[in-house]
Design an enzyme around this catalytic site. Structure first.
Site, PDB file in Angstrom:
ATOM      1  N   GLY A  17       0.789  -1.231   0.000  1.00 42.54           N
ATOM      2  CA  GLY A  17       0.000   0.000   0.000  1.00 42.54           C
ATOM      3  C   GLY A  17       0.821   1.281   0.000  1.00 42.54           C
ATOM      4  O   GLY A  17       0.400   2.282   0.566  1.00 42.54           O
ATOM      5  N   LYS A  18       1.964   1.233  -0.682  1.00 38.56           N
ATOM      6  CA  LYS A  18       2.782   2.447  -0.793  1.00 38.56           C
ATOM      7  C   LYS A  18       2.021   3.530  -1.545  1.00 38.56           C
ATOM      8  O   LYS A  18       2.033   4.703  -1.162  1.00 38.56           O
ATOM      9  CB  LYS A  18       4.055   2.074  -1.561  1.00 38.56           C
ATOM     10  CG  LYS A  18       5.217   2.969  -1.263  1.00 38.56           C
ATOM     11  CD  LYS A  18       6.529   2.491  -1.888  1.00 38.56           C
ATOM     12  CE  LYS A  18       6.528   1.174  -2.570  1.00 38.56           C
ATOM     13  NZ  LYS A  18       7.005   1.184  -3.944  1.00 38.56           N
ATOM     14  N   GLY A 356     -11.879  -5.212 -21.999  1.00 39.24           N
ATOM     15  CA  GLY A 356     -11.000  -6.351 -22.223  1.00 39.24           C
ATOM     16  C   GLY A 356     -10.540  -6.426 -23.659  1.00 39.24           C
ATOM     17  O   GLY A 356     -11.057  -5.716 -24.526  1.00 39.24           O
ATOM     18  N   CYS A 383     -16.868  -0.350 -22.307  1.00 37.90           N
ATOM     19  CA  CYS A 383     -16.019  -0.529 -23.487  1.00 37.90           C
ATOM     20  C   CYS A 383     -16.316  -1.876 -24.148  1.00 37.90           C
ATOM     21  O   CYS A 383     -17.334  -2.009 -24.807  1.00 37.90           O
ATOM     22  CB  CYS A 383     -14.558  -0.367 -23.107  1.00 37.90           C
ATOM     23  SG  CYS A 383     -13.544   0.081 -24.515  1.00 37.90           S
ATOM     24  N   HIS A 509     -14.543   4.494 -20.701  1.00 44.72           N
ATOM     25  CA  HIS A 509     -14.386   3.883 -19.375  1.00 44.72           C
ATOM     26  C   HIS A 509     -14.803   4.868 -18.283  1.00 44.72           C
ATOM     27  O   HIS A 509     -13.967   5.617 -17.771  1.00 44.72           O
ATOM     28  CB  HIS A 509     -12.929   3.470 -19.158  1.00 44.72           C
ATOM     29  CG  HIS A 509     -12.510   2.314 -19.987  1.00 44.72           C
ATOM     30  ND1 HIS A 509     -12.670   1.014 -19.568  1.00 44.72           N
ATOM     31  CD2 HIS A 509     -11.942   2.255 -21.205  1.00 44.72           C
ATOM     32  CE1 HIS A 509     -12.206   0.202 -20.496  1.00 44.72           C
ATOM     33  NE2 HIS A 509     -11.761   0.925 -21.505  1.00 44.72           N
ATOM     34  N   GLU A 511     -15.354   4.371 -15.277  1.00 43.01           N
ATOM     35  CA  GLU A 511     -14.787   4.062 -13.960  1.00 43.01           C
ATOM     36  C   GLU A 511     -13.594   4.945 -13.578  1.00 43.01           C
ATOM     37  O   GLU A 511     -13.324   5.163 -12.409  1.00 43.01           O
ATOM     38  CB  GLU A 511     -14.397   2.578 -13.870  1.00 43.01           C
ATOM     39  CG  GLU A 511     -13.252   2.115 -14.767  1.00 43.01           C
ATOM     40  CD  GLU A 511     -13.706   1.631 -16.151  1.00 43.01           C
ATOM     41  OE1 GLU A 511     -14.778   2.080 -16.614  1.00 43.01           O
ATOM     42  OE2 GLU A 511     -12.978   0.837 -16.771  1.00 43.01           O
TER      43      GLU A 511
HETATM   44  N1  GLN Z   1     -10.932  -4.735 -27.346  1.00 43.54           N
HETATM   45  C1  GLN Z   1     -11.874  -3.690 -27.552  1.00 43.54           C
HETATM   46  C2  GLN Z   1     -11.324  -2.590 -28.435  1.00 43.54           C
HETATM   47  O1  GLN Z   1     -10.143  -2.464 -28.612  1.00 43.54           O
HETATM   48  C3  GLN Z   1     -12.338  -3.113 -26.228  1.00 43.54           C
HETATM   49  C4  GLN Z   1     -11.270  -2.415 -25.460  1.00 43.54           C
HETATM   50  C5  GLN Z   1     -11.602  -2.178 -24.026  1.00 43.54           C
HETATM   51  O2  GLN Z   1     -12.494  -2.798 -23.468  1.00 43.54           O
HETATM   52  N2  GLN Z   1     -10.860  -1.294 -23.368  1.00 43.54           N
HETATM   53  O3  GLN Z   1     -12.084  -1.817 -28.988  1.00 43.54           O
END
Ligand code: GLN
Length: 545
Positions: A17-18, A356, A383, A509, A511
């Site tokens: 946890g640095k 992903g 995404c 994203h 998040e």
């Molecule tokens: N693999 C997908 C793309 O390149 C989704 C990328 C992601 O989920 N960050 O568009």
């Protein structure tokens, strides 16, 4: 005022946890009116974590300017509530790449290039970019890994030199160590801490402060011992017991008097009194018992929760806003393909399919999206999670049997997700995606627009593929709404379903921009819908009245 530097080194073991400690201390300094910036130095040779497997490195945290950085940057942004830039993270790979390209250009005029001074100078130059670009009063610099690693030596040497160059009074070394607990005797051990401090001293750095991390309470006597053997003030030994509430750490650091000690050592006076009211409320809220709802996170790196660090945090932030406790069920997408994990999916109140790359596990995620659509389970796709939600819709609502992304099936007859034009000619893998902040216009009267309650947003991206516009009309006719578009209307940024409590996917994203006290609207939307499905949370309370 000269820039002040606080350097964080790690001893004994990594992953104690640095980053969180640096981020939390940063927050206590910001509370005192200082402009604080943070930087992470990563000693590995990759140019950035963008091409590394999340199993190796955890999440890749994307910044506004598109830099693909270490997940500690997420802690810095969430704790200190800042927006970092590219200069806030660099690796040995970047340092060497720079020096070698200069050498190839002939910039060194025949000189021999060495670790000292060329590499160390480049490291110092990059550290100097932080105050230059941010105007920060105090720069916190975290060195990745542990003292003694071969890779981190040039970094530590650079910091040692920097201390003399900017003046000792402007530099503080904080060493974060770990106290192992010996079960047989029931005691905490300081010896590894002593050894790591000795290793640090052998390269010319004496730490000014020691953060002693531990899973068990650390008594006065032990702190005295560490102070004595490691040659620091007793006040400068800060025991930091693992807290089940992550966001409590700034308060613990405050209570330990660390910020005041740091300021004294740096010859600074607080510009204002810290105001912890909002933060204390947040922590009290976290600790309060609340009804629990469960959300399945269907990913392919679920064994390593760090791979989805910001998603997990964003879910927690949103749960607080919805007045519930979220239990995350980690579901391996490949399991769903093998008829495993369905007992979990069948009992959750919400489903998240995160980002992903590559085809492994995508069919399982598509199954999860189908389940969410058909059973009306609140769903948020991030995404890849948005792309798969569209593929599922194409396959099962529009009967495009082999609908797919050309990322996974180049010969699909219905490539509903296809490569962006600008991406077609790119051959290099590193740093070549659509990265960073892009604007998005929300369509009125959609779930997205309601969640954000604004018409124009900016979000962080990291992808190559996108929704194929050839299919827009057909999808819209069948009940999908493209509720977020790029300002020129050419790119689909948010897709959602018409007849569903909450099935929303974003090409970006969300998040990365969620904060504990400012949860992300799309996550709040999911959490409220999930709470409603479970019959708990705010909505229920209102109707009970
Ligand atoms: N693999 C997908 C793309 O390149 C989704 C990328 C992601 O989920 N960050 O568009």
């Amino acid at each position: 005022m000269p820039t002040k530097y606080i350097f964080f080194t790690g001893g004994v073991v990594s992953s104690v946890g640095k980053g969180v400690t640096a981020a939390a201390l940063g927050r206590t300094l910001k509370e005192r009116g200082f402009n604080v910036a943070v930087q992470k130095l990563d000693p590995y040779i990759n140019v950035d974590p963008g091409t590394m497997s999340p199993y190796q490195h955890g999440e890749v945290f994307v910044l506004d300017d598109g830099a693909e950085t270490d997940l500690d940057l997420g802690h810095y942004e969430r704790f200190i509530d800042i927006r970092a830039s590219r200069v806030s993270n660099f690796t040995t790979g970047q340092v060497y790449a720079e020096i070698i390209s200069k050498e190839r250009r002939g910039d060194y005029l025949g000189g021999t290039i060495q670790v000292i001074p060329h590499i160390t100078n480049e490291i110092k130059r990059r550290i100097g970019l932080v105050p230059k670009t941010t105007g920060a009063d105090i720069v916190l610099v975290e060195v990745g890994g542990t003292v003694g690693d071969i890779e981190s030596q040039p970094f530590l040497e650079a910091l040692r030199q920097l201390r003399t160059e900017v003046g000792r009074e402007n530099v503080l070394f904080v060493h974060v160590t770990w106290l192992p607990y010996i079960g047989a005797t029931g005691e905490l051990k300081t010896k590894p801490t002593q050894h790591s401090v000795a290793a640090l001293r052998s390269i010319g750095i004496s730490p000014n402060m020691i953060i002693a991390r531990s899973d068990y309470p650390v008594d006065e006597e032990l702190c005295e011992k560490i102070a004595l053997f490691c040659d620091v003030d007793q006040k400068a030994v800060v025991p930091m017991v693992t807290s089940p509430v992550l966001y409590e750490i700034p308060l613990l650091i405050e209570k330990a008097g660390m910020a005041d000690y740091v300021l004294k050592m740096l010859g600074l006076e607080a510009k204002q009194k810290p105001n912890w009211k909002e933060w204390e409320k947040l922590v009290a809220e976290v600790k309060k018992p609340k009804p629990t709802i469960s959300v399945a996170l269907v990913g392919k790196y679920v064994e390593l929760h760090d791979a989805y660090m910001s998603v997990r945090e964003a879910l927690k932030h949103a749960a607080l806003a919805a007045g519930v406790e979220v239990k995350i069920e980690w579901v391996h997408s490949a399991d769903l393909e093998k008829d495993k994990g369905w007992d979990v999916i069948q009992n959750v109140d919400g489903i998240v399919v995160p980002g992903g790359f590559g085809s492994r596990g995508t069919e399982g995620k598509i199954l999860a999206a189908r389940f969410a659509r058909e059973k009306k389970i609140p769903y948020l796709g991030l995404c890849l999670g948005m792309q798969l939600m569209c593929i599922e819709f194409g396959r099962h609502v529009l009967d495009y049997e082999d609908a797919n992304s050309t990322e996974f099936d180049r010969s699909s007859h219905h490539p509903v997700i296809d490569l962006m034009n600008e991406q077609r000619s790119i051959t290099e893998m590193g740093g070549t995606m659509r990265l960073g902040l892009y604007p998005c216009v929300l369509q009125p009267d959609t779930k997205a627009a309601t969640a954000y309650s604004t018409a124009l947003i900016e979000e962080r991206h990291r992808h190559r593929w996108e929704f194929n516009n050839t299919y827009r009309e057909a999808f819209e006719k069948a009940g999908m709404i493209f509720s977020g578009l790029s300002p020129d209307g050419k790119l689909v940024e948010i897709a959602e379903l018409k007849d569903h409590p909450y099935m929303v996917g974003s090409q970006f994203h969300p998040e990365f921009l969620s904060r504990p006290n400012r949860p992300h609207p799309l996550f709040v939307g999911l959490m409220k819908a999930a709470a409603e499905k479970a019959g708990v949370g705010e909505k229920k309370k209102a109707s009970e009245k």
